[in-house]
Enzyme design. Sequence first.
Site, PDB file in Angstrom:
ATOM      1  N   SER A 252       3.723  -1.889  10.320  1.00  0.00           N
ATOM      2  CA  SER A 252       5.378  -1.998  10.763  1.00  0.00           C
ATOM      3  C   SER A 252       5.864  -3.368  10.272  1.00  0.00           C
ATOM      4  O   SER A 252       6.747  -3.848  10.936  1.00  0.00           O
ATOM      5  CB  SER A 252       5.586  -1.601  11.750  1.00  0.00           C
ATOM      6  OG  SER A 252       5.176  -0.425  12.107  1.00  0.00           O
TER       7      SER A 252
ATOM      8  N   GLU B 114      -4.980  -4.694  10.605  1.00  0.00           N
ATOM      9  CA  GLU B 114      -4.042  -3.772  10.924  1.00  0.00           C
ATOM     10  C   GLU B 114      -4.225  -2.938  12.056  1.00  0.00           C
ATOM     11  O   GLU B 114      -5.067  -2.092  12.095  1.00  0.00           O
ATOM     12  CB  GLU B 114      -3.914  -2.580   9.750  1.00  0.00           C
ATOM     13  CG  GLU B 114      -3.751  -3.478   8.307  1.00  0.00           C
ATOM     14  CD  GLU B 114      -3.043  -2.389   7.395  1.00  0.00           C
ATOM     15  OE1 GLU B 114      -2.154  -2.490   6.795  1.00  0.00           O
ATOM     16  OE2 GLU B 114      -3.587  -1.304   7.106  1.00  0.00           O
TER      17      GLU B 114
ATOM     18  N   GLY C  93       2.891   2.259  10.653  1.00  0.00           N
ATOM     19  CA  GLY C  93       3.888   3.556  10.744  1.00  0.00           C
ATOM     20  C   GLY C  93       4.605   3.959  11.863  1.00  0.00           C
ATOM     21  O   GLY C  93       5.323   5.110  11.976  1.00  0.00           O
TER      22      GLY C  93
ATOM     23  N   GLU D  99      -6.801   4.642   7.952  1.00  0.00           N
ATOM     24  CA  GLU D  99      -6.519   6.103   7.692  1.00  0.00           C
ATOM     25  C   GLU D  99      -7.774   6.723   6.988  1.00  0.00           C
ATOM     26  O   GLU D  99      -8.150   7.741   7.254  1.00  0.00           O
ATOM     27  CB  GLU D  99      -5.280   6.264   6.663  1.00  0.00           C
ATOM     28  CG  GLU D  99      -4.130   6.175   7.556  1.00  0.00           C
ATOM     29  CD  GLU D  99      -2.903   5.312   6.805  1.00  0.00           C
ATOM     30  OE1 GLU D  99      -2.824   5.251   5.501  1.00  0.00           O
ATOM     31  OE2 GLU D  99      -1.845   4.949   7.378  1.00  0.00           O
TER      32      GLU D  99
ATOM     33  N   HIS E 185      -9.395   1.166   5.156  1.00  0.00           N
ATOM     34  CA  HIS E 185      -8.106   1.243   5.987  1.00  0.00           C
ATOM     35  C   HIS E 185      -8.409   2.225   6.853  1.00  0.00           C
ATOM     36  O   HIS E 185      -9.318   3.173   6.914  1.00  0.00           O
ATOM     37  CB  HIS E 185      -7.144   1.825   4.803  1.00  0.00           C
ATOM     38  CG  HIS E 185      -5.816   2.092   5.411  1.00  0.00           C
ATOM     39  ND1 HIS E 185      -5.174   2.726   6.436  1.00  0.00           N
ATOM     40  CD2 HIS E 185      -4.594   1.051   5.206  1.00  0.00           C
ATOM     41  CE1 HIS E 185      -3.897   2.292   6.651  1.00  0.00           C
ATOM     42  NE2 HIS E 185      -3.705   1.515   6.127  1.00  0.00           N
TER      43      HIS E 185
ATOM     44  N   ASN F 163       0.969  -1.254  -0.137  1.00  0.00           N
ATOM     45  CA  ASN F 163      -0.064  -0.093   0.103  1.00  0.00           C
ATOM     46  C   ASN F 163       0.942   1.209  -0.107  1.00  0.00           C
ATOM     47  O   ASN F 163       1.479   1.427   1.169  1.00  0.00           O
ATOM     48  CB  ASN F 163      -0.872  -0.141   1.165  1.00  0.00           C
ATOM     49  CG  ASN F 163      -1.871   1.173   1.505  1.00  0.00           C
ATOM     50  OD1 ASN F 163      -1.821   2.032   0.557  1.00  0.00           O
ATOM     51  ND2 ASN F 163      -2.553   1.539   2.524  1.00  0.00           N
ATOM     52  N   TRP F 164       1.088   2.073  -1.053  1.00  0.00           N
ATOM     53  CA  TRP F 164       1.881   3.081  -1.275  1.00  0.00           C
ATOM     54  C   TRP F 164       1.305   4.190  -0.590  1.00  0.00           C
ATOM     55  O   TRP F 164       2.297   5.292  -0.412  1.00  0.00           O
ATOM     56  CB  TRP F 164       2.091   3.465  -2.836  1.00  0.00           C
ATOM     57  CG  TRP F 164       2.986   2.297  -3.416  1.00  0.00           C
ATOM     58  CD1 TRP F 164       3.313   0.872  -3.035  1.00  0.00           C
ATOM     59  CD2 TRP F 164       3.338   2.181  -4.919  1.00  0.00           C
ATOM     60  NE1 TRP F 164       3.903   0.295  -3.916  1.00  0.00           N
ATOM     61  CE2 TRP F 164       3.977   1.166  -5.042  1.00  0.00           C
ATOM     62  CE3 TRP F 164       3.391   3.429  -5.742  1.00  0.00           C
ATOM     63  CZ2 TRP F 164       4.735   0.700  -6.385  1.00  0.00           C
ATOM     64  CZ3 TRP F 164       4.147   3.027  -7.119  1.00  0.00           C
ATOM     65  CH2 TRP F 164       4.595   1.792  -7.468  1.00  0.00           C
ATOM     66  N   LYS F 165       0.084   4.110  -0.163  1.00  0.00           N
ATOM     67  CA  LYS F 165      -0.535   5.331   0.367  1.00  0.00           C
ATOM     68  C   LYS F 165      -0.255   6.754  -0.492  1.00  0.00           C
ATOM     69  O   LYS F 165      -0.415   6.555  -1.842  1.00  0.00           O
ATOM     70  CB  LYS F 165      -0.304   5.701   1.700  1.00  0.00           C
ATOM     71  CG  LYS F 165      -0.059   4.304   2.673  1.00  0.00           C
ATOM     72  CD  LYS F 165       0.075   4.301   4.139  1.00  0.00           C
ATOM     73  CE  LYS F 165       0.015   3.139   4.591  1.00  0.00           C
ATOM     74  NZ  LYS F 165      -0.061   3.347   6.180  1.00  0.00           N
TER      75      LYS F 165
END
Length: 249
Positions: A212, A167, A173, A98, A96, A9-11
Site C-alpha cells: 500500500s 512486504e 493491497g 502471493e 512474493h 509489480n503489475w501482478k
Amino acid sequence: MRKKIVAGNWKMNTTFAEGEALVNAIIAKKGEVKSDVTLVVAPPFTHLTCLAEELEKAGIGLSAQNCAEHESGAYTGEVSAKMLASVDVKYCILGHSERREYYGETSATLTKKIALALKYNLTPIFCVGERLDERESNRHFDVISAQLEVLTQLSAEDFARVVVAYEPVWAIGTGKTATSAQAQEVHAFIRKALAAKFGAAAEQTPILYGGSCKPSNAAELFAQPDVDGGLIGGASLAADDFIAIAKAF
Ligand code: 13P
C-alpha cells in the site's frame, strides 16, 4: 551510497495494449524523477519481449514477476530464467507473498529459483514479509529471519547482486501501510541479519518497502535510513502515481 529503486509489480493486470500505454506514459514522465532513482517495471510475461527495447532506451529496468525453478524441459506452462534473459529482462521478483501463499513456494523452491536467476544474470528482487497473525503474535522477526536463509546461503559474489523487498502481507493491497517506524525497524533488522553473514556488503543492498505504498506516504517511508525505495503494486498501474512515488525521493 545505496542504489534507490522504485519498482512497479503489475501482478496479473493489463492487456498488452494497456501495458504498452502504461509504459509510454511512464517513459513520458520519467524526466521528472531524479536521475539517481532507478525505475523498474514488472509486467506480465506476455508483455516482456515487446516492451524490452523501449524500456532499455528509456533507461527503465525490466523485470519478470517470477521464473521457473528448473533450467528447461518438460514443465508445461513455466518460463525459465534463461528465456527471460534471452529477451533482455534484467530483474526477477522472487518469493512474493502471493507466490508463497497461492503457489506453494517455499524456501527450497526459492533457493533453486534464485540460483537460476543469478546464473542468467537477472537481478533477483527477493521478497520477505510476515502475515498479520505472525505480527500479532510477535513472530515477525523469526519469520523474516527464516525467509532470509535463502539469501544467507549465497556466495558473497551472488549476494552483492540481490535486491530485497520487505512486504508485510497485511499491508499488501489492503490500504493499510506499515508506519515508517515499523518499516524502518524491519529494514534495519534485515540489514543486520544480512550483515551478520556478509559484513559490510549488506550496507550496499537495496531494501525496498512494499505494501500500500502510494504518493501520499512514499516520502515518509523513503526518508527512513534503511528504506531504499519501494515495490509498488496497485499504485504502479497509474503512471502519474508511480512517477509521484518515485519523485518522493
Ligand atoms: P500494493 O502496493 O497493491 O499493496 O502491492 C504491494 C505488492 O505486493 C508489490 O509487490
